[in-house]
Enzyme design. Structure first.
Site, PDB file in Angstrom:
ATOM      1  CG  HIS A  55     -14.380   3.212  -0.112  1.00 32.11           C
ATOM      2  ND1 HIS A  55     -13.320   3.000   0.831  1.00 32.11           N
ATOM      3  CD2 HIS A  55     -13.995   2.759  -1.557  1.00 32.11           C
ATOM      4  CE1 HIS A  55     -12.253   2.440   0.038  1.00 32.11           C
ATOM      5  NE2 HIS A  55     -12.578   2.139  -1.460  1.00 32.11           N
TER       6      HIS A  55
HETATM    7  P1  TYD Z   1      -8.172   4.546   2.247  1.00 31.02           P
HETATM    8  O1  TYD Z   1      -8.594   4.539   0.678  1.00 31.02           O
HETATM    9  O2  TYD Z   1      -9.050   5.225   3.198  1.00 31.02           O
HETATM   10  O3  TYD Z   1      -8.021   3.045   2.562  1.00 31.02           O
HETATM   11  P2  TYD Z   1      -8.971   1.775   2.653  1.00 31.02           P
HETATM   12  O4  TYD Z   1     -10.339   2.219   2.086  1.00 31.02           O
HETATM   13  O5  TYD Z   1      -8.446   0.641   2.174  1.00 31.02           O
HETATM   14  O6  TYD Z   1      -9.389   1.430   4.230  1.00 31.02           O
HETATM   15  O7  TYD Z   1      -6.843   4.814   1.975  1.00 31.02           O
HETATM   16  C1  TYD Z   1      -5.726   5.322   3.402  1.00 31.02           C
HETATM   17  C2  TYD Z   1      -5.123   6.471   3.210  1.00 31.02           C
HETATM   18  O8  TYD Z   1      -4.143   6.301   2.015  1.00 31.02           O
HETATM   19  C3  TYD Z   1      -5.916   7.750   2.816  1.00 31.02           C
HETATM   20  O9  TYD Z   1      -5.364   8.786   3.475  1.00 31.02           O
HETATM   21  C4  TYD Z   1      -5.797   8.025   1.259  1.00 31.02           C
HETATM   22  C5  TYD Z   1      -4.486   7.311   0.907  1.00 31.02           C
HETATM   23  N1  TYD Z   1      -4.333   6.751  -0.443  1.00 31.02           N
HETATM   24  C6  TYD Z   1      -3.576   7.471  -1.530  1.00 31.02           C
HETATM   25  O10 TYD Z   1      -3.010   8.382  -1.107  1.00 31.02           O
HETATM   26  N2  TYD Z   1      -3.371   6.741  -2.523  1.00 31.02           N
HETATM   27  C7  TYD Z   1      -3.935   5.534  -2.676  1.00 31.02           C
HETATM   28  O11 TYD Z   1      -4.066   5.143  -3.835  1.00 31.02           O
HETATM   29  C8  TYD Z   1      -4.855   4.859  -1.778  1.00 31.02           C
HETATM   30  C9  TYD Z   1      -5.704   3.715  -1.883  1.00 31.02           C
HETATM   31  C10 TYD Z   1      -4.787   5.537  -0.524  1.00 31.02           C
END
Ligand code: TYD
Length: 142
Positions: A55
């Site tokens: 992303h």
């Molecule tokens: P995500 O951003 O999809 O992880 P990555 O991009 O690193 O693979 O985040 C995974 C999950 O955690 C998603 O359900 C959102 C949650 N999350 C939060 O609640 N707060 C945060 O600061 C982050 C980074 C993720």
């Protein structure tokens, strides 16, 4: 202290402090980290073969540091794609909002520390690559 950031590589070298007791590295907002730190999270226990991220953002700037172990970050800012290996707790990688990024090759002991300029907001994510291209292409004049 002057911020050391090579805008080409986005690598911020961190100063390692240490003595006979061991090592210590300091992160300070608007000094070593080029923004106010609103949020800190860390990614760990990543299973073999997993890719994360995939992303870009509208606003959020982030700094990534593999404080333990290693992983690879693919950055795509539409002008070029770069792979950066994070394998040193004294090497930080600055991600701008318009950096599409993917994270993979996590070693089992990898702890990837992330400092972010904004609180978590799911609306700040651009998760579709084609949308990312159309949102940022115009700004780059491509
Ligand atoms: P995500 O951003 O999809 O992880 P990555 O991009 O690193 O693979 O985040 C995974 C999950 O955690 C998603 O359900 C959102 C949650 N999350 C939060 O609640 N707060 C945060 O600061 C982050 C980074 C993720």
């Amino acid at each position: 202290m002057k911020l050391q950031c090579n805008s080409q590589s986005r690598i911020i070298p961190l100063k390692q402090l240490g003595d006979e007791r061991g090592l210590l590295t300091v992160l300070e907002e608007n000094i070593t980290i080029p923004f106010e730190i609103k949020r800190v999270y860390y990614i760990y226990g990543t299973e073999e073969g997993v890719s994360r991220g995939m992303h870009a953002h509208y606003k959020t700037r982030q700094v990534l540091i593999a404080v333990s172990g290693s992983c690879t970050i693919l950055l795509d800012d539409l002008s070029r794609k770069t792979e950066v290996i994070l394998d040193d707790p004294n090497k930080a990688l600055l991600l701008e909002p318009n950096d599409w990024h993917e994270m993979y090759n996590f070693s089992p002991d990898c702890v990837l520390l992330v400092l972010a300029s904004h609180f978590y907001d799911s609306e700040d994510y651009i998760r579709d690559y084609d949308s990312f291209v159309s949102i940022y292409r115009e700004g780059l004049g491509l």
